[in-house]
Design a protein around this motif. Structure first.
Motif, PDB file in Angstrom:
ATOM      1  N   ASP A   1       0.830  -1.209   0.000  1.00  0.00           N
ATOM      2  CA  ASP A   1       0.000   0.000   0.000  1.00  0.00           C
ATOM      3  C   ASP A   1       0.861   1.255   0.000  1.00  0.00           C
ATOM      4  OD1 ASP A   1      -2.369  -1.401  -0.072  1.00  0.00           O
ATOM      5  OD2 ASP A   1      -2.689  -1.333   2.099  1.00  0.00           O
ATOM      6  N   ALA A   2       1.939   1.237   0.771  1.00  0.00           N
ATOM      7  CA  ALA A   2       2.846   2.391   0.784  1.00  0.00           C
ATOM      8  C   ALA A   2       3.501   2.571  -0.574  1.00  0.00           C
ATOM      9  CB  ALA A   2       3.909   2.199   1.872  1.00  0.00           C
TER      10      ALA A   2
ATOM     11  N   PHE B   1       3.596   5.873  -3.114  1.00  0.00           N
ATOM     12  CA  PHE B   1       4.697   6.614  -3.736  1.00  0.00           C
ATOM     13  C   PHE B   1       4.526   6.664  -5.247  1.00  0.00           C
ATOM     14  CE2 PHE B   1       7.475   2.797  -4.643  1.00  0.00           C
ATOM     15  CZ  PHE B   1       7.915   3.162  -5.913  1.00  0.00           C
ATOM     16  N   ILE B   2       3.891   5.663  -5.831  1.00  0.00           N
ATOM     17  CA  ILE B   2       3.617   5.726  -7.273  1.00  0.00           C
ATOM     18  C   ILE B   2       2.608   6.833  -7.564  1.00  0.00           C
ATOM     19  CG2 ILE B   2       2.556   4.472  -9.193  1.00  0.00           C
ATOM     20  CD1 ILE B   2       3.953   1.954  -8.053  1.00  0.00           C
ATOM     21  N   ASP B   3       1.644   7.027  -6.667  1.00  0.00           N
ATOM     22  CA  ASP B   3       0.727   8.170  -6.811  1.00  0.00           C
ATOM     23  C   ASP B   3       1.511   9.477  -6.830  1.00  0.00           C
ATOM     24  OD1 ASP B   3      -1.483   6.485  -6.826  1.00  0.00           O
ATOM     25  OD2 ASP B   3      -1.936   6.772  -4.701  1.00  0.00           O
TER      26      ASP B   3
ATOM     27  N   TYR C   1      22.797   9.964  -6.446  1.00  0.00           N
ATOM     28  CA  TYR C   1      21.844   8.908  -6.110  1.00  0.00           C
ATOM     29  C   TYR C   1      20.501   9.562  -5.822  1.00  0.00           C
ATOM     30  CZ  TYR C   1      25.469   5.314  -5.429  1.00  0.00           C
ATOM     31  OH  TYR C   1      26.476   4.417  -5.608  1.00  0.00           O
ATOM     32  N   SER C   2      19.446   9.023  -6.419  1.00  0.00           N
ATOM     33  CA  SER C   2      18.112   9.526  -6.075  1.00  0.00           C
ATOM     34  C   SER C   2      17.672   8.987  -4.731  1.00  0.00           C
ATOM     35  CB  SER C   2      17.098   9.105  -7.140  1.00  0.00           C
ATOM     36  OG  SER C   2      16.927   7.687  -7.146  1.00  0.00           O
ATOM     37  N   GLY C   3      18.203   7.816  -4.344  1.00  0.00           N
ATOM     38  CA  GLY C   3      17.724   7.141  -3.143  1.00  0.00           C
ATOM     39  C   GLY C   3      16.434   6.399  -3.413  1.00  0.00           C
ATOM     40  N   SER C   4      16.086   5.517  -2.507  1.00  0.00           N
ATOM     41  CA  SER C   4      14.829   4.775  -2.647  1.00  0.00           C
ATOM     42  C   SER C   4      13.648   5.688  -2.335  1.00  0.00           C
ATOM     43  CB  SER C   4      14.817   3.572  -1.699  1.00  0.00           C
ATOM     44  OG  SER C   4      14.961   4.007  -0.351  1.00  0.00           O
ATOM     45  N   PRO C   5      12.470   5.415  -2.901  1.00  0.00           N
ATOM     46  CA  PRO C   5      11.309   6.270  -2.651  1.00  0.00           C
ATOM     47  C   PRO C   5      10.660   6.039  -1.301  1.00  0.00           C
ATOM     48  CG  PRO C   5      10.717   4.486  -4.126  1.00  0.00           C
ATOM     49  CD  PRO C   5      12.200   4.390  -3.928  1.00  0.00           C
ATOM     50  N   LEU C   6      11.030   4.937  -0.621  1.00  0.00           N
ATOM     51  CA  LEU C   6      10.530   4.625   0.716  1.00  0.00           C
ATOM     52  C   LEU C   6      11.702   4.168   1.572  1.00  0.00           C
ATOM     53  CD1 LEU C   6       7.328   2.484  -0.072  1.00  0.00           C
ATOM     54  CD2 LEU C   6       7.368   4.855   0.724  1.00  0.00           C
ATOM     55  N   PRO C   7      11.612   4.321   2.895  1.00  0.00           N
ATOM     56  CA  PRO C   7      12.655   3.752   3.755  1.00  0.00           C
ATOM     57  C   PRO C   7      12.481   2.246   3.862  1.00  0.00           C
ATOM     58  CG  PRO C   7      10.963   4.794   5.096  1.00  0.00           C
ATOM     59  CD  PRO C   7      10.610   5.096   3.669  1.00  0.00           C
ATOM     60  N   TYR C   8      13.588   1.531   3.807  1.00  0.00           N
ATOM     61  CA  TYR C   8      13.541   0.074   3.891  1.00  0.00           C
ATOM     62  C   TYR C   8      14.349  -0.477   5.069  1.00  0.00           C
ATOM     63  CZ  TYR C   8      11.268   0.234  -0.651  1.00  0.00           C
ATOM     64  OH  TYR C   8      10.374   0.484  -1.677  1.00  0.00           O
ATOM     65  N   SER C   9      14.828   0.405   5.966  1.00  0.00           N
ATOM     66  CA  SER C   9      15.462  -0.022   7.202  1.00  0.00           C
ATOM     67  C   SER C   9      15.433   1.154   8.169  1.00  0.00           C
ATOM     68  CB  SER C   9      16.908  -0.466   6.965  1.00  0.00           C
ATOM     69  OG  SER C   9      17.728   0.651   6.671  1.00  0.00           O
ATOM     70  N   PHE C  10      15.616   0.862   9.460  1.00  0.00           N
ATOM     71  CA  PHE C  10      15.616   1.937  10.452  1.00  0.00           C
ATOM     72  C   PHE C  10      16.860   2.813  10.324  1.00  0.00           C
ATOM     73  CE2 PHE C  10      12.395  -0.711  12.563  1.00  0.00           C
ATOM     74  CZ  PHE C  10      11.470   0.272  12.907  1.00  0.00           C
ATOM     75  N   SER C  11      17.881   2.356   9.614  1.00  0.00           N
ATOM     76  CA  SER C  11      19.037   3.205   9.375  1.00  0.00           C
ATOM     77  C   SER C  11      18.691   4.384   8.467  1.00  0.00           C
ATOM     78  CB  SER C  11      20.177   2.396   8.753  1.00  0.00           C
ATOM     79  OG  SER C  11      19.831   1.926   7.466  1.00  0.00           O
TER      80      SER C  11
ATOM     81  N   ALA D   1       6.395  10.930   3.610  1.00  0.00           N
ATOM     82  CA  ALA D   1       6.541   9.548   4.068  1.00  0.00           C
ATOM     83  C   ALA D   1       5.179   9.003   4.491  1.00  0.00           C
ATOM     84  CB  ALA D   1       7.507   9.490   5.244  1.00  0.00           C
ATOM     85  N   PRO D   2       4.841   7.781   4.084  1.00  0.00           N
ATOM     86  CA  PRO D   2       3.555   7.202   4.484  1.00  0.00           C
ATOM     87  C   PRO D   2       3.481   6.919   5.973  1.00  0.00           C
ATOM     88  CG  PRO D   2       4.913   5.547   3.399  1.00  0.00           C
ATOM     89  CD  PRO D   2       5.631   6.850   3.267  1.00  0.00           C
ATOM     90  N   LYS D   3       4.638   6.679   6.592  1.00  0.00           N
ATOM     91  CA  LYS D   3       4.687   6.398   8.023  1.00  0.00           C
ATOM     92  C   LYS D   3       6.072   6.768   8.529  1.00  0.00           C
ATOM     93  CE  LYS D   3       3.110   2.733  11.184  1.00  0.00           C
ATOM     94  NZ  LYS D   3       1.749   3.239  11.433  1.00  0.00           N
ATOM     95  N   ARG D   4       6.130   7.424   9.681  1.00  0.00           N
ATOM     96  CA  ARG D   4       7.404   7.836  10.232  1.00  0.00           C
ATOM     97  C   ARG D   4       8.125   6.652  10.873  1.00  0.00           C
ATOM     98  NH1 ARG D   4       6.703  13.255  13.728  1.00  0.00           N
ATOM     99  NH2 ARG D   4       8.998  13.152  13.606  1.00  0.00           N
ATOM    100  N   LEU D   5       9.441   6.804  11.001  1.00  0.00           N
ATOM    101  CA  LEU D   5      10.250   5.817  11.689  1.00  0.00           C
ATOM    102  C   LEU D   5      10.738   6.418  13.002  1.00  0.00           C
ATOM    103  CD1 LEU D   5      12.499   4.411   8.803  1.00  0.00           C
ATOM    104  CD2 LEU D   5      10.200   3.711   9.477  1.00  0.00           C
ATOM    105  N   ALA D   6      10.675   5.637  14.060  1.00  0.00           N
ATOM    106  CA  ALA D   6      11.149   6.082  15.369  1.00  0.00           C
ATOM    107  C   ALA D   6      12.224   5.128  15.864  1.00  0.00           C
ATOM    108  CB  ALA D   6       9.988   6.136  16.369  1.00  0.00           C
ATOM    109  N   VAL D   7      13.375   5.672  16.207  1.00  0.00           N
ATOM    110  CA  VAL D   7      14.461   4.893  16.801  1.00  0.00           C
ATOM    111  C   VAL D   7      14.584   5.355  18.244  1.00  0.00           C
ATOM    112  CG1 VAL D   7      16.901   4.301  16.702  1.00  0.00           C
ATOM    113  CG2 VAL D   7      15.629   4.666  14.581  1.00  0.00           C
ATOM    114  N   LEU D   8      14.106   4.531  19.170  1.00  0.00           N
ATOM    115  CA  LEU D   8      14.006   4.910  20.578  1.00  0.00           C
ATOM    116  C   LEU D   8      15.011   4.128  21.405  1.00  0.00           C
ATOM    117  CD1 LEU D   8      10.095   4.848  20.909  1.00  0.00           C
ATOM    118  CD2 LEU D   8      11.564   6.712  20.107  1.00  0.00           C
ATOM    119  N   ARG D   9      15.529   4.783  22.421  1.00  0.00           N
ATOM    120  CA  ARG D   9      16.510   4.152  23.305  1.00  0.00           C
ATOM    121  C   ARG D   9      16.309   4.671  24.729  1.00  0.00           C
ATOM    122  NH1 ARG D   9      21.596   1.771  22.548  1.00  0.00           N
ATOM    123  NH2 ARG D   9      22.916   1.842  24.417  1.00  0.00           N
TER     124      ARG D   9
END
Length: 388
Positions: A22-23, A27-29, A232-242, A270-278
């Motif tokens: 779905d995400a 990005f195709i939209d 580099y254009s980079g990927s259109p979506l994040p694919y890791s927490f890095s 971004a369709p959904k944010r990423l959170a890196v919590l510690r």
């Protein structure tokens, strides 16, 4: 002429077990909207259209739909294969599809055959290098040295030869664009990319791309500028927490009779944010400043001196999309569990050995009830051994 540089769509990929189809539709939209609003002439996809060589039926259907929508929006499309793609499958029907505005380049012998576009008294020759696995193409390219840099250099020599002939025969200026799926020197990797080689043999010097008007790179998932004309254009979506700090999108490139005219970064939401919590579990659960992370995909590292019980369950009550949980104790309280080796050395009976193992694996001391259970089990085993 306006080109939109994209790469690393990785259609069909999941994010730590969470589906992304779905995400990816989202990005195709955004891509189609950008093509329409910015009047893009050509969309470039610099490899890794799919995430695996045998994509699912629904994934192939999504790519098919994207191509139809891009063509209906008025853009032609140039696609090269990446290290995740099956070059043979992705390139099927390429000669026929070119008549409809889809230009596929998935074989070495196509690398020096550009897709050529005419506009406003100049032309643009787009050379799309597929991912070149050195072991598969070195002999054909006459390369003896190991690694990606020599094979890319040899392939680009063929491109330069063709470009020189075209420019000599053309009555109008010819701008040259190269697509390449490589790890270029100076690029910063993330944990979501598959390594292309070991020992530095995968690194391609940026100097290999000198003399071209624009170089559209794929493989690394963060947007990066290695030179004004090499990106580099980079990927259109994040694919890791890095990639939590990345902005995603594409690169708009304008070319004129004088060559590269303008480069602009296009960002997509971004369709959904990423959170890196510690932090310690109770502190994370009680921190009001982390309210935003309740709607994010979360990677959590707990620093409690002792592993909390039911940590994932408790985290997901507040952060329901916690996908990754790790433990990195930052201090041990007095009386905290000893190491497994310490317990083995100090254990005076089988119960001590068992308790030490449980504490080592779970990083939490056994409770009184658990110790009683272990004692009962050991007693029953000893009784069974005697009766046998």
């Amino acid at each position: 002429m306006r080109l939109l540089h994209t790469s690393d769509w990785h259609l069909g990929r999941s994010f730590h077990g969470a589906g992304l189809l779905d995400a990816q539709r989202g990005f195709i939209d955004e891509l189609v909207r950008t093509v329409t609003e910015r009047r893009i002439d050509v969309v470039l996809i610099a490899g890794d259209v799919y995430d695996r060589a045998l994509p699912g039926v629904d994934v192939v259907a999504l790519f098919d739909d994207a191509l139809v929508r891009l063509r209906n929006a008025g853009a032609q499309v140039v696609v090269s294969s990446g290290n995740h793609d099956s070059a043979t499958r992705l390139g099927f029907g390429g000669r026929l599809f070119a008549e409809a505005g889809l230009h596929l380049r998935t074989r070495l012998d196509e690398a020096a055959t550009p897709a050529v576009f005419e506009r406003d008294g100049h032309s643009v020759a787009v050379y799309a290098l597929p991912y070149l696995e050195p072991r598969m193409v070195a002999e054909r390219l006459g390369v003896a040295a190991p690694g990606h840099a020599p094979v890319v250099e040899a392939a680009l020599a063929l491109v330069r030869e063709d470009l020189a002939e075209r420019r000599a025969a053309s009555a109008v200026p010819v701008a040259a664009v190269v697509l390449a799926h490589v790890f270029a020197a100076g690029g910063k990797a993330s944990t979501s990319e598959r390594e292309l080689g070991v020992g530095g043999l995968d690194v391609v010097p940026v100097s290999h791309f000198a003399g071209f008007d624009y170089v559209a790179l794929g493989h690394l998932h963060g947007h990066q500028e290695l030179a004004e004309h090499v990106r580099y254009s980079g990927s259109p979506l994040p694919y890791s927490f890095s990639e939590a700090g990345h902005s995603k999108g594409a690169v708009l490139v304008e070319l004129s009779a004088d060559g590269l005219r303008h480069v602009e970064r296009i960002e997509w939401p971004a369709p959904k944010r990423l959170a890196v919590l510690r932090g310690e579990l109770d502190a994370l659960l009680g921190d009001s400043a982390l309210a935003w992370a309740e709607q994010a995909w979360c990677q959590v590292t707990l620093t409690d001196s002792e592993r909390p019980g039911q940590a994932m369950e408790r985290l997901r009550r507040r952060f329901p999309d916690t996908l990754v949980l790790a433990f990195e104790p930052e201090g041990r309280a007095e009386g905290a569990p000893k190491t497994y080796g310490d317990r083995l050395r100090e254990a005076e009976d089988p119960l001590g050995v068992c308790e030490g193992f449980v504490e080592h694996v779970r990083e939490r001391r056994t409770s009184d009830a658990e110790s009683r259970l272990l004692r009962d089990v050991l007693g029953a085993a000893a009784a069974a051994e005697v009766s046998a």
